[in-house]
Design an enzyme around this catalytic site. Structure first.
Site, PDB file in Angstrom:
ATOM      1  N   LYS A 251      -1.516 -12.982   5.567  1.00  0.00           N
ATOM      2  CA  LYS A 251      -2.379 -12.070   5.967  1.00  0.00           C
ATOM      3  C   LYS A 251      -3.573 -12.076   4.925  1.00  0.00           C
ATOM      4  CE  LYS A 251      -4.165  -8.504   5.752  1.00  0.00           C
ATOM      5  NZ  LYS A 251      -5.564  -8.025   5.500  1.00  0.00           N
TER       6      LYS A 251
ATOM      7  N   GLY B  28      -6.633  -9.434  10.147  1.00  0.00           N
ATOM      8  CA  GLY B  28      -6.798  -8.127  10.501  1.00  0.00           C
ATOM      9  C   GLY B  28      -6.732  -7.239   9.610  1.00  0.00           C
ATOM     10  N   LYS B  29      -6.560  -5.796   9.661  1.00  0.00           N
ATOM     11  CA  LYS B  29      -6.602  -4.772   8.654  1.00  0.00           C
ATOM     12  C   LYS B  29      -5.119  -4.786   8.102  1.00  0.00           C
ATOM     13  CE  LYS B  29      -9.326  -0.817  10.046  1.00  0.00           C
ATOM     14  NZ  LYS B  29     -10.140  -0.609   9.031  1.00  0.00           N
ATOM     15  N   GLY B  30      -5.240  -4.631   6.391  1.00  0.00           N
ATOM     16  CA  GLY B  30      -3.865  -4.304   5.940  1.00  0.00           C
ATOM     17  C   GLY B  30      -3.119  -3.417   6.448  1.00  0.00           C
ATOM     18  N   SER B  31      -3.645  -2.144   6.710  1.00  0.00           N
ATOM     19  CA  SER B  31      -2.754  -0.954   6.879  1.00  0.00           C
ATOM     20  C   SER B  31      -2.482  -1.291   8.379  1.00  0.00           C
ATOM     21  CB  SER B  31      -3.622   0.198   6.860  1.00  0.00           C
ATOM     22  OG  SER B  31      -4.783   0.052   7.918  1.00  0.00           O
TER      23      SER B  31
ATOM     24  N   GLY C 148      -1.126  -6.070   8.323  1.00  0.00           N
ATOM     25  CA  GLY C 148      -0.367  -6.370   6.948  1.00  0.00           C
ATOM     26  C   GLY C 148       1.074  -5.479   6.949  1.00  0.00           C
TER      27      GLY C 148
ATOM     28  N   GLU D   1       0.924  -9.005  -7.771  1.00  0.00           N
ATOM     29  CA  GLU D   1       0.048  -9.319  -8.926  1.00  0.00           C
ATOM     30  C   GLU D   1      -1.037  -8.112  -8.556  1.00  0.00           C
ATOM     31  OE1 GLU D   1      -3.117 -10.028 -10.634  1.00  0.00           O
ATOM     32  OE2 GLU D   1      -3.298 -12.075  -9.517  1.00  0.00           O
TER      33      GLU D   1
ATOM     34  N   CYS E  24      -9.277  -9.189 -11.291  1.00  0.00           N
ATOM     35  CA  CYS E  24      -8.263  -8.308 -11.732  1.00  0.00           C
ATOM     36  C   CYS E  24      -8.306  -8.466 -13.292  1.00  0.00           C
ATOM     37  CB  CYS E  24      -6.938  -8.522 -11.100  1.00  0.00           C
ATOM     38  SG  CYS E  24      -6.535 -10.223 -11.011  1.00  0.00           S
TER      39      CYS E  24
ATOM     40  N   GLU F 237      -9.408   1.022 -13.187  1.00  0.00           N
ATOM     41  CA  GLU F 237      -9.941  -0.425 -12.632  1.00  0.00           C
ATOM     42  C   GLU F 237     -11.048  -0.126 -11.898  1.00  0.00           C
ATOM     43  OE1 GLU F 237      -7.693  -3.180 -10.067  1.00  0.00           O
ATOM     44  OE2 GLU F 237      -8.210  -4.732 -11.539  1.00  0.00           O
TER      45      GLU F 237
END
Ligand code: ADP
Length: 513
Positions: free
Chosen positions: A196, A227-230, A233, A271, A305, A406
């Protein structure tokens, strides 16, 4: 859209397989077939001018179920499962060769997806190819273990077996490298993979599907569900057949996925974020350190990151070092990511630029002084995209919000220090522990500081260098688990220990006297 990618795409495997075109909705790769996903479509934008690269279909719940069920069948299928390591490696080597042939195209496509300068996306493709070859070679040398005998009549050995279906969830900043870093060891371990990708970088992920399809990976072993993570995913990771979540992204999403994994009692590799300290000692090689610090924070426009975003400079060289840093920062070439010589491209999106700018404004509120940049770039070369000036902030304390959170953008905070104890206290005062940089000519001191720093990767007189042979892991809230390394495949495998009795006498316990 520039011609390069379009031409590249047309000379690729034809439009119907889902390459870049402006006028069709892209198909996605579900259980070995190219199909229009049943979810709402998303658009891939070129961050340099916000033009639309492509409209892409996304996975529906049915698509997700179909891909995961096919994945579960595929990894169990003896025609793949029982193949020799050398036969599985051959498929991976072939995938590496295909990527090599398409190197330029893959780099250009990634630049279209996330706006990174071509030199950087080219390096990411090279890294993906090298990773694939390295893991293919490791698979060939991955042995089961005969373990030491503790009881004479027993022979014991340990074997490694696939986990099953692995969910790989990836971010947009270094897509091909972070995706291959997950997909290839997982496949080498005999698993099936559901990728994803981040919405912004779906195109490059779909190209990877083509690479593995062409390399001869059996149908179902690899699917790319956009698609969208929420939404997409979330459904993938919660699916009962998914046995591992391998994730790179923000700490907040990582924490959420850790909860999902805890409920299912499956393993994770996470990660996550960073706010990495870079330390310049008074005896550092001045020019090497200045260049290294600038590269560490401003390459990729700070969207990394591992960016070295907190700089500690010894007070004895603070003014000179800061002056040199400001001069070089003001000369950074920001602009068209496809132009030769560009050092910094745009940020991924307007939303992200606004978030970076909010931190810079917050720094002013916290008492910081902007000594370079501190604003979006405007003018003909910049107005269509989301460009932000490389920014240096001084005058903040290490516990300021801007020094602790961050930002994921081209923003460096600089803090002087006088003694080692205070320095280490500040450097380690962070919820993160991903990486750190040390600049000194004294290697004894460097190693002593390296040991004291709470971070998974320490660079001494260099920064942002990687090797697939070297494990990568975060301390504290920067991650759980590790990636890479020769034995990285084992992170995608179950361990089975087998005891073989060589004694021919019956167990006396069962014969009471
Ligand atoms: P970033 O800030 O880099 O976008 P995220 O952690 O939000 O970081 O996203 C990284 C990846 O995680 C993306 O592919 C995103 O779509 C995905 N993602 C976000 N939320 C979820 C979720 N709830 N479940 C699964 N994947 C998610």
């Amino acid at each position: 859209m520039k011609n390069t990618v379009k031409e590249g795409a047309v000379t690729e495997d034809t439009v119907k397989e889902g390459t870049v075109t402006e006028d069709t909705v892209k198909k996605i790769f579900i259980a070995g077939e190219w199909k229009l996903g049943g979810g709402a479509t998303i658009k891939s934008h070129y961050p340099a001018d916000h033009s639309v690269n492509a409209e892409i279909s996304t996975a529906s719940l049915d698509d997700i179920n179909e891909a995961i069920e096919a994945a579960d069948k595929a990894w169990r299928d003896p025609s793949w499962r029982d193949k020799l390591p050398s036969e599985k490696s051959a498929v991976l080597f072939k995938a590496a060769n295909i990527m090599e042939q398409k190197k330029q195209f893959l780099a250009e496509l990634q630049t279209r997806d996330n706006g990174k300068p071509l030199a950087e996306t080219f390096a990411l493709v090279s890294s993906a190819i090298a990773t694939t070859r390295y893991i293919a070679s490791s698979l060939e040398t991955l042995d089961n273990e005969l373990t030491n005998q503790r009881i004479k009549a027993l022979m014991t050995f340990t074997t490694y077996e696939p986990l099953g279906v692995v969910a790989a969830i990836t971010p947009w900043n270094s897509p091909i490298a972070s995706e291959i870093q997950k997909i290839v060891p997982a496949l080498a371990g005999g698993n099936a993979v559901i990728l994803k990708p981040a919405e912004a970088t779906s195109l490059i992920a779909l190209e990877l599907a083509k690479v593995f399809e062409k390399a001869g990976l059996p149908k179902g072993l690899f699917s790319v569900l956009t698609g969208k993570g929420s939404v997409v995913g979330e459904e993938i990771v919660k699916h009962p057949l998914v046995q591992k979540i391998s994730f790179t992204g923000s700490t907040s999403t990582g924490r959420h996925l850790a909860h999902v994994a805890a409920d299912k009692l499956i393993s994770t590799s996470l990660e996550l974020g960073g706010k990495s300290p870079t330390i310049v000692f008074e005896d550092a090689n001045f020019d090497i350190a200045v260049n290294g610090v600038i590269y560490g924070i401003f390459s990729s426009s700070g969207q990394a990151c591992i960016a070295g975003s907190r700089l500690f400079i010894h007070e004895s060289i603070y003014d000179d070092f800061l002056d040199a840093l400001i001069k070089k920062t003001e000369n950074i070439v920001v602009g068209d990511p496809e132009a030769e010589g560009t050092q910094m491209g745009p940020l991924i999106s307007e939303d992200h630029l606004n978030s970076v700018d909010r931190y810079v404004q917050m720094a002013k509120g916290e008492g910081g002084t902007i000594v370079a940049g501190g604003h979006r770039l405007t003018g003909e070369a910049y107005d269509k995209g989301s460009y932000y000036a490389p920014t240096i902030i001084t005058g903040l304390k290490n516990d300021a919000q801007v020094c602790q959170e961050e930002i994921f953008g081209p923003v460096l905070v600089v803090i002087p220090y006088s003694d080692e104890e205070t320095l280490l206290g500040h450097a380690n005062h962070s919820i993160y522990g991903l990486a750190a940089g040390i600049w000194t000519e004294d290697y004894r001191k460097a190693l002593h500081i390296a040991k004291a720093l709470e971070a998974g990767t320490i660079w001494i007189n260099t920064y942002k260098k990687f090797s697939i042979a070297t494990p990568f892991a975060g301390y504290k809230e920067s991650g759980v688990g590790k990636e890479k390394g020769r034995l990285g495949i084992l992170d995608y495998m179950l361990t089975k220990s087998i005891f073989l009795n060589l004694d021919e006498t019956p167990n006396p316990w069962s014969d009471p006297k």
